[in-house]
Design an enzyme around this catalytic site. Structure first.
Site, mmCIF file in Angstrom:
data_model
loop_
_atom_site.group_PDB
_atom_site.id
_atom_site.type_symbol
_atom_site.label_atom_id
_atom_site.label_comp_id
_atom_site.label_asym_id
_atom_site.label_seq_id
_atom_site.Cartn_x
_atom_site.Cartn_y
_atom_site.Cartn_z
ATOM 1 N N LEU A 349 0.825 -1.214 0.000
ATOM 2 C CA LEU A 349 0.000 0.000 0.000
ATOM 3 C C LEU A 349 0.852 1.255 0.000
ATOM 4 O O LEU A 349 0.459 2.291 -0.502
ATOM 5 C CB LEU A 349 -0.908 0.016 1.230
ATOM 6 C CG LEU A 349 -1.998 -1.050 1.315
ATOM 7 C CD1 LEU A 349 -2.577 -1.109 2.706
ATOM 8 C CD2 LEU A 349 -3.086 -0.761 0.302
ATOM 9 N N GLY A 350 2.015 1.165 0.630
ATOM 10 C CA GLY A 350 2.865 2.343 0.680
ATOM 11 C C GLY A 350 4.069 2.048 1.527
ATOM 12 O O GLY A 350 4.162 1.002 2.157
ATOM 13 N N GLY A 353 9.586 5.807 6.212
ATOM 14 C CA GLY A 353 10.542 5.613 7.299
ATOM 15 C C GLY A 353 10.202 4.486 8.251
ATOM 16 O O GLY A 353 11.086 3.809 8.752
ATOM 17 N N PHE A 354 8.946 4.264 8.497
ATOM 18 C CA PHE A 354 8.579 3.227 9.458
ATOM 19 C C PHE A 354 8.469 1.844 8.840
ATOM 20 O O PHE A 354 8.260 0.865 9.532
ATOM 21 C CB PHE A 354 7.229 3.556 10.106
ATOM 22 C CG PHE A 354 7.330 4.507 11.255
ATOM 23 C CD1 PHE A 354 8.502 4.634 11.976
ATOM 24 C CD2 PHE A 354 6.234 5.269 11.637
ATOM 25 C CE1 PHE A 354 8.596 5.503 13.042
ATOM 26 C CE2 PHE A 354 6.322 6.146 12.706
ATOM 27 C CZ PHE A 354 7.509 6.261 13.404
ATOM 28 N N GLY A 355 8.530 1.786 7.560
ATOM 29 C CA GLY A 355 8.471 0.472 6.939
ATOM 30 C C GLY A 355 7.331 0.361 5.952
ATOM 31 O O GLY A 355 6.577 1.305 5.713
ATOM 32 N N VAL A 357 3.892 -1.026 4.144
ATOM 33 C CA VAL A 357 2.537 -1.387 4.573
ATOM 34 C C VAL A 357 1.893 -2.218 3.480
ATOM 35 O O VAL A 357 1.882 -1.832 2.319
ATOM 36 C CB VAL A 357 1.668 -0.134 4.802
ATOM 37 C CG1 VAL A 357 0.325 -0.537 5.376
ATOM 38 C CG2 VAL A 357 2.366 0.833 5.725
ATOM 39 N N LYS A 372 1.778 -3.597 8.726
ATOM 40 C CA LYS A 372 2.929 -2.715 8.622
ATOM 41 C C LYS A 372 4.154 -3.471 9.088
ATOM 42 O O LYS A 372 4.170 -4.045 10.176
ATOM 43 C CB LYS A 372 2.690 -1.482 9.491
ATOM 44 C CG LYS A 372 3.811 -0.483 9.388
ATOM 45 C CD LYS A 372 3.475 0.768 10.145
ATOM 46 C CE LYS A 372 2.233 1.403 9.580
ATOM 47 N NZ LYS A 372 1.987 2.709 10.183
ATOM 48 N N ASP A 468 3.079 12.718 15.199
ATOM 49 C CA ASP A 468 3.259 12.778 13.753
ATOM 50 C C ASP A 468 1.924 12.967 13.034
ATOM 51 O O ASP A 468 1.551 12.204 12.157
ATOM 52 C CB ASP A 468 3.974 11.514 13.265
ATOM 53 C CG ASP A 468 4.593 11.717 11.891
ATOM 54 O OD1 ASP A 468 4.718 12.889 11.468
ATOM 55 O OD2 ASP A 468 4.939 10.724 11.238
#
Ligand SMILES: *[C@@H]1O[C@H](CO)[C@@H](O)[C@H](O)[C@H]1NC(C)=O
Ligand SMILES: *[C@@H]1O[C@H](CO)[C@@H](O)[C@H](O)[C@H]1NC(C)=O
Ligand SMILES: *[C@@H]1O[C@H](CO)[C@@H](O)[C@H](O)[C@H]1NC(C)=O
Ligand SMILES: *[C@@H]1O[C@H](CO)[C@@H](O)[C@H](O)[C@H]1NC(C)=O
Ligand SMILES: *[C@@H]1O[C@H](CO)[C@@H](O)[C@H](O)[C@H]1NC(C)=O
Ligand SMILES: *[C@@H]1O[C@H](CO)[C@@H](O)[C@H](O)[C@H]1NC(C)=O
Ligand SMILES: *[C@@H]1O[C@H](CO)[C@@H](O)[C@H](O)[C@H]1NC(C)=O
Ligand SMILES: *[C@@H]1O[C@H](CO)[C@@H](O)[C@H](O)[C@H]1NC(C)=O
Ligand SMILES: *[C@@H]1O[C@H](CO)[C@@H](O)[C@H](O)[C@H]1NC(C)=O
Ligand SMILES: CC(=O)N[C@H]1CO[C@H](CO)[C@@H](O)[C@@H]1O
Length: 691
Positions: A349-350, A353-355, A357, A372, A468
């Site tokens: 999906l996208g 920075g956090f990884g 999804v 995620k 965020d």
């Protein structure tokens, strides 16, 4: 003849007196077949089992239930009111364990409709303009489950006497006395338990008492005793009944039985003869605890069996003892792998920075989820983060993306969320949006996000700072409600290996100026980011547009300039073609400016923000000047905000910027988290994905 007439006269007098006294006394053991003996309005209803339900657990509802006939409370000629007495059994079942809204009130009022009254903290009794007005003729005993500071509430579990105003004349913590014990026993009125309340007024000694109990018999001691002559506040004929409301948080409010009597003692209710709530509904917590206990037991058994196998089979999830206590469901890696079809690129999906999804469909339940996948090398940070997950998983609100569970596999952490079919908000507002959101849709999304954020900040056991907030983290569900995602995740990235450094996590354009100095996120820095979000939703532009012509555009400065010129509506998204509510747009823009103030003290709290958005409070006509940022350049070793402000990575679904701001003696260094977009490159955003 005269004698016969006299007899008839006396008979008539006696009868009419009888009729009158009949009207002034009633006893309802449940409300089955009594639809004509109660007049309902708002969402109040009598359920088939005979329970009077004032509200359900939907937000912002009002429910009223009144005895249909007016009752003679006072004789104006002699200026004296009568005594009265009532007993009723009620229960408040909150939507979520521990959090209820807003309460119910036994009400004596000159009308039974209470038109114009507001829900939430107004309990369906009054509104902001008539609150406190002597001409209201409203007397209420409130059972309030939310602490409203504006009304000086003592806590979120109290009983108060209100005369023409929601500012209680007197209030106490909810409690009761047990026979033979003079110590007050604590009582949680939103526990879902059936509580009997007695309200007695003696017009000879001018005393109004409130007594509570969990049983059928009335304790001899009252918890609240107020010396008051009600005569000035009453009209000759008044209605009696109940009012309840829900707000951002909601409870179901029930009445099981009610007795009332003028000039005498109302009969106490026999709780065992009243209808009761069906089992599981009665107490959500039992259910939740039950489920979690069996889940934990199940997990323990499953995990012990699994550990045995893990030792044999290599390359499997390694479970450590501290992982077992975590609240939300633990998924197996296999399950998630299957759900996402081996983490196929097609399901992506996208990423940022956090990884990455992924979209997934859980093999057993066939529910759609978003998975995620976060890579994390440091076991230390991860361990602390796991305890976070336990609490994040317990956060529940319709404007948050629900965390369903998790899984850990070596250095990877996988988080499973509710799937949001309509993707993230940023996809609808700039450049070439999928679809132009109408003003109504935008306003609804804004209010939803504000509710979600208020819940995180103030309405949960502990304040949760999102850290965020941005359009990319606002996801849209099937009905295009705004839901905040990624809450609490930023914390994972904050544990630096060097204790003297603090990592600032956030996204450029949304970072409050003080953050780069102090490195300490606060609810106020979330409000700053929310302000930036408000402006972008109305204007349809990013907070910072590096390539805007003729020069880079900083949205807040531009809106502020237009406001000063008196041309604020010029900033509204052109793509709306003028089809929007001007009053609402001005409210949102002004609010955006106030929230984006550089001075933390000038920013409102989320509770205030919501009141402005709901039109319950008016925004100031004159806005405070946007204080200049007062940080000394390099002086305190902080990173100068200017270093950040001129760059902006392209926003994508889960894009993230995280930088180190040293608090120690390393002067103004900016370090970049590996794998995330560089905050210093104006092109940035190499990871953007447009799937
Ligand atoms: C309900 O109202 C009816 C008349 O409308 C009356 O006959 C009946 O006694 C009332 N019931 C109770 C329990 O007061
Ligand atoms: C609560 O009541 C309102 C109005 O009657 C209704 O629209 C809503 O669906 C109900 N909500 C629930 C959860 O039953
Ligand atoms: C407040 O309630 C009164 C009636 O009690 C009504 O006349 C008035 O219009 C209401 N005000 C607002 C702002 O709704
Ligand atoms: C109280 O209400 C009355 C009638 O609704 C109104 O005329 C009066 O101005 C109100 N007083 C205040 C102080 O708001
Ligand atoms: C109760 O409070 C209201 C409003 O706060 C005030 O107008 C009234 O005088 C008070 N009544 C008594 C008896 O204290
Ligand atoms: C009332 O309840 C609050 C907690 O909500 C508690 O701190 C306070 O001590 C209680 N007051 C009394 C008098 O029991
Ligand atoms: C009275 O209640 C208090 C508080 O629950 C309790 O600690 C105490 O033991 C009780 N005393 C008697 C005599 O039962
Ligand atoms: C109110 O309660 C007190 C004791 O708690 C009692 O002495 C008094 O008689 C009660 N008054 C009424 C009107 O019930
Ligand atoms: C807030 O501070 C930043 C950084 O110093 C500055 O660029 C900006 O102009 C200030 N904003 C306003 C509205 O004063
Ligand atoms: C605008 C948009 O894409 N709306 C969609 C949101 O999700 C629901 C359910 O998947 C769709 O029916 C809408 O078309």
């Amino acid at each position: 003849m005269a004698k016969a007439l006299l007899t008839i006269f006396w008979a008539f007098f006696f009868l009419s007196n009888q009729v009158l006294s009949r009207l002034d006394e009633f006893n309802f053991n449940g409300f089955k077949h009594l639809r004509n003996n109660i007049s309902l309005n708002g969402v109040a209803e009598i359920e088939s089992n005979g329970i009077l339900k004032l509200t359900n657990d939907t937000r912002r509802l009002i429910g009223h239930a009144f005895y249909p006939n007016p009752i003679n409370f006072k004789n104006s000629k002699i200026g004296k009111s009568f005594s009265f007495s009532t007993a009723f059994a009620f229960a408040i079942v909150p939507e979520y364990f521990k959090l209820g809204g807003h309460g119910l009130a036994f009400t004596i009022s000159s009308t039974k409709e209470l038109t114009g009254a507001l829900p939430s903290q107004y309990l369906g009794l009054l509104n902001s303009s008539d609150n406190g007005n002597f001409s209201n003729h409203v007397i209420a005993v409130e059972f309030d489950t939310v602490q409203d500071f504006e009304f000086g509430d003592i806590n979120d579990n109290h009983v108060g006497i209100d005369i023409n105003s929601l500012v209680s004349n007197v209030s106490v913590n909810a409690s009761y006395f047990m026979e033979g014990n003079s110590t007050k026993q604590a009582l949680n009125i939103k526990s879902g338990k059936t509580i009997q309340a007695w309200i007695d007024y003696d017009s000879v000694i001018n005393e109004l008492n409130v007594t509570l109990s969990l049983s059928s018999s009335k304790p001899s001691m009252s918890i609240l005793s107020f010396h008051v002559d009600l005569a000035p506040y009453l009209e000759d004929y008044m209605y009696v009944g109940f009012s309840a409301s829900t707000g951002l948080l909601a409870s179901s409010h029930y009445i099981f039985g009610w007795s009332f009597k003028m000039n005498g003692r109302a009969e106490s209710l026999d709780l065992s003869s009243l209808p009761s709530l069906p089992g599981p509904k009665k107490d959500h917590t039992v259910l939740i605890v039950g489920i979690s206990v069996s889940l934990v037991v199940f997990t323990v058994i499953a995990v012990s069996a699994a550990i045995y196998l893990y030792k044999k089979v290599k390359n499997m999830d390694v479970v450590e003892d501290w992982e077992i206590d975590v609240g939300p469901r633990r998924y197996s890696y296999k399950e998630l792998k299957q759900a996402t079809r081996k983490f196929r690129d097609k399901e992506l999906l996208g990423f940022g920075g956090f990884g990455r999804v992924y979209k997934g469909t859980l093999p057993n339940s066939k529910t759609q989820v978003a998975v995620k996948r976060i890579s994390h090398e440091s076991k230390q940070g991860l361990r602390e983060f796991m305890s976070e997950i336990a609490s994040i998983g317990r956060l529940r609100h319709r404007n948050l993306v629900q965390l369903l569970g998790w899984c850990r596999r070596r250095g990877d952490l996988l988080l499973v969320y509710d799937f949001m079919p309509n993707g993230s908000l940023d996809k609808y507002i700039y450049e070439e949006p999928k679809m132009i959101l109408t003003w109504e849709q935008r306003f609804k999304i804004i209010k939803g996000v504000a509710c979600g954020l208020l819940y995180l900040h103030e309405e949960w056991e502990q304040a949760v700072i999102h850290r965020d907030i941005k359009a990319g983290n606002v996801l849209l569900d099937a009905e295009l409600n705004g839901r905040l995602g990624d809450f609490g995740l930023a914390k994972l990235y904050e544990h630096g290996s060097n204790p003297s450094t603090t990592r600032v996590v956030g996204t450029l354009g949304y970072l409050a100026p003080e953050l780069t100095r102090t490195g300490k996120p606060t609810t106020s820095s979330d409000v700053f980011a929310f302000g930036a979000l408000l402006l972008e939703v109305v204007c349809g532009r990013r907070p910072i547009e590096p390539k805007a012509l003729p020069e880079e555009l900083i949205l807040v400065d531009w809106v502020w300039e237009k406001w000063k010129e008196g041309a604020i509506l010029e900033v509204v998204d052109q793509r709306l073609s003028g089809e929007y509510d001007e009053v609402e747009a001005v409210v949102v823009l002004k609010l955006g400016l106030i929230c984006s103030n550089n001075a933390t003290s000038a920013r409102p709290s989320m509770r205030q923000v919501l009141r402005y958005l709901e039109g319950e409070a008016a925004l100031p006509e004159v806005l405070a000047p946007p204080n200049e940022y007062d940080g000394k350049k390099g002086g305190d070793g902080g990173v100068d905000f200017e270093d950040f402000v001129h760059s902006y990575p392209s926003s994508s679904y889960f894009e993230k910027v995280s930088a180190w701001s040293s608090v120690g003696d390393r002067d103004g260094e900016v370090d970049i988290e590996a794998g995330s977009a560089s905050p210093l490159s104006t092109t940035g955003g190499a990871h953007s994905s447009n799937r």
